[in-house]
Scaffold this active site. Sequence first.
Site, PDB file in Angstrom:
ATOM      1  N   SER A 274       0.837  -1.196   0.000  1.00  0.00           N
ATOM      2  CA  SER A 274       0.000   0.000   0.000  1.00  0.00           C
ATOM      3  C   SER A 274       0.879   1.256   0.000  1.00  0.00           C
ATOM      4  O   SER A 274       1.694   1.440  -0.894  1.00  0.00           O
ATOM      5  CB  SER A 274      -0.955  -0.044   1.192  1.00  0.00           C
ATOM      6  OG  SER A 274      -1.986   0.905   1.039  1.00  0.00           O
TER       7      SER A 274
ATOM      8  N   ASP B 176      -5.915  -3.387  -2.591  1.00  0.00           N
ATOM      9  CA  ASP B 176      -4.805  -3.151  -1.658  1.00  0.00           C
ATOM     10  C   ASP B 176      -4.192  -4.448  -1.112  1.00  0.00           C
ATOM     11  O   ASP B 176      -4.914  -5.335  -0.648  1.00  0.00           O
ATOM     12  CB  ASP B 176      -5.338  -2.316  -0.496  1.00  0.00           C
ATOM     13  CG  ASP B 176      -4.264  -1.669   0.341  1.00  0.00           C
ATOM     14  OD1 ASP B 176      -3.329  -2.377   0.756  1.00  0.00           O
ATOM     15  OD2 ASP B 176      -4.366  -0.456   0.587  1.00  0.00           O
TER      16      ASP B 176
END
Length: 406
Positions: A68, A222
């Site tokens: 991320s 993500d």
Amino acid sequence: MSTEANAYVSAPARGEPGKRLTILSIDGGGVRGIIPSTILECLESALRELDGESAALADYFDVVAGTSTGGLVTAMLTVPGDPDKTRPKFSAKQITETYLTDANTIFPPVNWGPLGKCLPGWLTGFLAVLQKPKYDGKGLEKVIEAKVGSNVHLSETLTNVVIPSFDVTKQEPVFFNNLDAKRDPTLDPPIAKVARGTSAAPTYLPAVQFSTDPKTTYNLVDGGVFCNNPTHVAIVQAMKEVTTGTDYSQIMTSWDGYKNLLVLSLGTGEKTVHYSAAKVAKWGIVDWFIDRQEGSTPMIDIFSNGSADMVDYNVSVIFNGQDCGPENYLRIQARDLKGHTAMDDGSPANMMFLQKLATALLDEKAQARNPVTGEWFLLEKTNREYLMIFAKELSKERARRAPSKP
């Protein structure tokens, strides 16, 4: 050292300089990525004092892994910035500056107009979730393209990177890495696409689709949904390369245990919100995603904190079992965040708060886990002191590997 930690090993860095693999791992956490970037500033400064002003973090790590926001830091640390594609485009300090200047572009404030002033914070948060997702992702894409460019491919990073994401079509993890990208063009997307995919946090940012050839399409969210702390993923990637006798054979000819690793693992802070079973037993789906009292997202916080801690505990036990202390495996994590912890609060005030928090964290006593109980305890040195030790080990590693002059 406290008696409760008597099972913990504290010893000088093990392994033979010149024969140890070096790994940097950076957690996910939205705007809280400024915490690890600030710590990396300190490390890079130490390396420059040891080895000269041209030293860059990409020179010292065999693997840089990030999930991320950690994936964005990874990309910025390793993308080339010169015509010869031999030197990194950004220093750690410049990455911190990017968070300070561009966080509000990535997560622009939601404008509810005059109505917003009348609504409580929890309600605006709930309404934002109903927008599905809260942000359109254009701000993030603008920052990524401005910083890493749209034409730099994964195979071009200056050292091996490992960036996790999750493919919602295949329902399986994807581990983008430089070495595989060099071997197979279908595994070599632009790194901007990889950074965008690993950052597509559910409820916050849209999922991402892209193709590397007509038969290879990715549908990504993500990487933090399964791997917010990519430390062990990076270690396994290094082990795989050693055991298959490929790219790391010039450093390590066979796998001989964790003592031949130098691992720096950086967290983005954990939220200290505590819930009772009596409270959460009454929650429905909305409550799990919006805590009206704290203004937090309990489900996402639990997934992120739980997965990150699980990795740290397992890695800690393994290193300790091979008589390796924080000189071989150093985890720096803020464990008592209070306030200003939303992953999408890019306001200048919040970014400055987080930067100061990271600076203060460096001068706090380092923490480690008791390998028997899993409980935390304080070590004798500060995070900054252990980071300086780590810098010296990285410098020795690089010097030993350098070809001897005739």
